[in-house]
Design an enzyme around this catalytic site. Structure first.
Site, PDB file in Angstrom:
ATOM      1  N   HIS A 456       0.602  -1.135  -0.071  1.00  0.00           N
ATOM      2  CA  HIS A 456      -0.049  -0.092   0.155  1.00  0.00           C
ATOM      3  C   HIS A 456       0.862   1.145   0.154  1.00  0.00           C
ATOM      4  O   HIS A 456       2.106   1.254   0.301  1.00  0.00           O
ATOM      5  CB  HIS A 456      -1.014  -0.007   1.093  1.00  0.00           C
ATOM      6  CG  HIS A 456      -0.438   0.176   2.598  1.00  0.00           C
ATOM      7  ND1 HIS A 456      -1.243   0.438   3.543  1.00  0.00           N
ATOM      8  CD2 HIS A 456       0.842  -0.088   2.963  1.00  0.00           C
ATOM      9  CE1 HIS A 456      -0.671   0.473   4.809  1.00  0.00           C
ATOM     10  NE2 HIS A 456       0.653   0.132   4.376  1.00  0.00           N
ATOM     11  N   GLU A 457       0.351   2.297  -0.365  1.00  0.00           N
ATOM     12  CA  GLU A 457       0.778   3.643  -0.435  1.00  0.00           C
ATOM     13  C   GLU A 457       1.897   3.470  -1.561  1.00  0.00           C
ATOM     14  O   GLU A 457       3.097   4.080  -1.367  1.00  0.00           O
ATOM     15  CB  GLU A 457       1.271   4.140   0.800  1.00  0.00           C
ATOM     16  CG  GLU A 457       0.412   4.221   1.870  1.00  0.00           C
ATOM     17  CD  GLU A 457      -0.851   4.941   1.315  1.00  0.00           C
ATOM     18  OE1 GLU A 457      -0.916   6.031   0.339  1.00  0.00           O
ATOM     19  OE2 GLU A 457      -2.011   4.948   2.126  1.00  0.00           O
ATOM     20  N   GLY A 458       1.755   3.141  -2.526  1.00  0.00           N
ATOM     21  CA  GLY A 458       2.699   2.853  -3.744  1.00  0.00           C
ATOM     22  C   GLY A 458       3.501   1.580  -3.511  1.00  0.00           C
ATOM     23  O   GLY A 458       4.458   1.215  -2.306  1.00  0.00           O
TER      24      GLY A 458
END
Length: 606
Positions: A456-458
């Site tokens: 998550h978050e890239g």
């Protein structure tokens, strides 16, 4: 853990010196310690005892409401009452004007105690911080202030089922809501329709409202949607509609929960598929979720990166503390678990009593690896937070240097802990052996929770593309050159110390190899070839950065009276240089040669 935090904050980063700056003039080490004490106690009493409960009683949707354990409600209520949501903000906003580095140190306790329960706070803080940076005065007053007060919680809504991380392909649309849409005091008013996937904290009843920050595309001048990221705008979409003074109107916005995602770990944070504008909750008789434009049209992604970059460092901290929690559990177990006997000149003597497994060299190796990964990662995250303070309160030159360093280090601050502190959790399971593979001990949950952080978050690959494709070449490579200068300064200091001279030389050589590989990657001028090996490049880059961090921390550790604590830091540094830094050779070899193995692999060959 607290002793390490204090050492990093005060001995290494000299956080107390920040009190000489006007913004922090009312603080002292005593006030910083009081905040750390309070957060450590709150995390220990209200979060840690219920971490397993948040995992076994994961969020449940009955078709109308999402149910969470009562302990989660109580923990978040206590967090709100502590004032930590606004801790780094102005007194006028209800904050404490704490340095970011102290706030991050305080947050580390909650991440270690229950990373998924504390995730609601991280998202809310990031949401409010974005609005304070890019919102209108009324949006700051109505939305950001209520979030910092804990009255409302927040989310970020980027990914979609068909697009994932490819934001240029999002299909959510926003059209002006009536002829008077531009005159709304909360911002230009639009109607949104679309679907958002993987939205953490997207539905719950922990607060009286949820403020979604949603990326959507608006029509261009010709009425057609602008393709790519240039057409993306950002909108505030509250779950419950509010008036211009922040009062709930009693009307539900057209945002509906389609379902919950059932995750491997990190279960204490709801993860949702949200439908915007499907007509389940029509507003004034029409389908379409009401949203208020943030910033200028077409600048949504630029605005959202404010929250995304903050979240990436927050993810790095969460990964770090999950690794740290596993390390502490493994250390305690290894000191208590008797098994085996030492090998003497004549072999093992079965008449001798068993020894704790920490007496065995291979167990010490695994513990030392965990210590090197987790304490090094914690130092990196605090260093990044210290750069934020420099960016906000330093001289113009120091602030610009901090900005550039943060640009380069953010992909590492997110990716390196998410990979190597996950490995620390794996080693913690190994130390416990069969017990580590059972739910009777916490280390298996730490691993499951941590596995999300590479995604998550890239994702890991996206961070690698960002690092090699953007960050090291931006502004003519100025950020990379600045980082290299900081590393060489640390090498020069450590070279004067006999105990660290060998490490200093090794880091100097590693830096030269990294710079050489960076030039080689881009020597063809073909981004497809250059970026084909972006992930091994990032792995090597991260190891060089952590070697720098460890060398500087070790240099600091030599200044005090030798004791077990400081000797432990020096041993962890030696471990990193002898076991970890040599790994960069094979990683950089494929980068330097611009190896095309992965590019040439045909899909049919699989």
């Amino acid at each position: 853990m607290r002793a390490t935090l204090d050492f990093l904050l005060y001995d290494w980063l000299d956080a107390a010196a920040l009190n000489g700056r006007p913004r922090f003039a009312e603080h002292s080490r005593e006030t910083f310690d009081a905040v750390l004490d309070a957060c450590e106690r709150l995390a220990r009493e209200r979060f840690a005892p219920y971490n397993r409960l948040s995992d076994t009683e994961e969020p449940r949707f009955d078709g109308e409401r999402v149910h969470l354990p009562q302990a989660t409600h109580e923990a978040m209520r206590a967090y709100v009452e502590s004032g930590m949501l606004a801790a780094a903000h102005d007194y006028e906003l209800g904050g404490m004007q704490l340095p970011c580095v102290v706030e991050m140190a305080a947050r580390s306790f909650f991440s270690a105690a229950s990373v998924s329960m504390s995730g609601y706070a991280m998202l809310t803080q990031g949401n409010a911080n974005l609005l304070l940076a890019h919102g209108s005065p009324r949006q700051k007053q109505v939305f950001a202030r209520n979030e910092l007060a804990g009255r409302w919680f927040g989310t970020m809504c980027l990914s979609e089922p068909q697009a994932g991380s490819s934001l240029s392909d999002i299909a959510t649309r926003a059209i002006p809501d009536g002829d008077d849409h531009a005159a709304d005091p909360l911002g230009p008013r639009y109607r949104l329709k679309g679907h958002k996937m993987w939205i953490s904290a997207g539905e719950h009843e922990l607060s009286e409202n949820i403020i979604h920050l949603v990326l959507a595309k608006i029509p261009g001048p010709d009425g057609r949607t602008i393709p790519g990221v240039k057409g993306i705008s950002l909108f505030i979409v509250p779950k419950h509609l509010v008036d211009a003074e922040g009062r709930l109107t009693g009307e539900r916005n057209d945002v509906a929960l389609a379902g919950l995602n059932h995750k491997l770990g990190f279960r204490g944070t709801t993860n949702t598929l949200l439908n915007f504008g499907e007509g389940r909750y029509p507003v004034r008789g029409q389908a379409g979720a009401i949203g208020y434009l943030v910033g200028a049209p077409g600048q949504g992604l630029a605005c959202m990166f404010h929250m995304m970059n903050e979240a990436r460092i927050g993810v790095g901290l969460g990964a770090t503390m999950l690794g740290y929690a596993g390390y502490l559990a493994a250390l305690e177990y290894a000191r208590q678990r008797p098994q085996g006997r030492p090998v003497g000149p004549g072999g093992k003597d079965p008449a001798q009593p068993q020894v704790p497994i920490i007496e065995h060299a291979d167990v010490r190796r695994m513990l030392l690896a965990q210590k090197a990964y987790c304490e090094g990662a914690l130092a990196l995250e605090l260093y990044c937070a210290r750069l934020v303070d420099e960016q906000r309160t330093g001289t113009p030159q120091a602030a610009d240097d901090a900005r550039l360093l943060l640009e380069v280090l953010t992909p590492i601050a997110k990716s390196w802990p998410s990979e190597w502190c996950l490995e620390a959790n794996s080693l913690a399971i190994q130390v416990l052996g069969g017990s580590g593979y059972t739910r009777d001990f916490p280390v298996e949950q730490y691993w499951r929770d941590n596995r999300l952080n590479m995604i998550h978050e890239g994702t890991h690959g996206i961070q690698a593309l960002d690092l090699l494709g953007r960050k090291v070449v931006m502004e003519g490579g100025k950020g990379l050159a600045l980082l290299a200068g900081r590393i060489r300064d640390a090498v020069a200091r450590a070279a004067q110390l006999p105990a660290l001279a060998g490490c200093a030389q090794a880091l100097g050589e590693a830096l030269e190899r990294l710079e050489q590989a960076t030039r080689a990657a881009w020597s063809s001028g073909d981004p497809v070839v250059a970026l084909a090996n972006a992930t091994p490049y990032m792995q090597a880059f991260g190891h060089v950065v952590l070697a720098w961090i460890w060398l500087d921390v070790a240099t600091c550790a030599t200044r005090g009276e030798p004791d077990d604590f400081r000797r432990g830091k020096l041993a962890a540094a030696r471990y990193f240089f002898r076991y970890e830094l040599p790994k960069i050779g094979p990683w950089l070899a494929v980068v330097e040669s611009r190896d095309t193995t992965c590019l040439e692999m045909q899909t049919t060959w699989f």
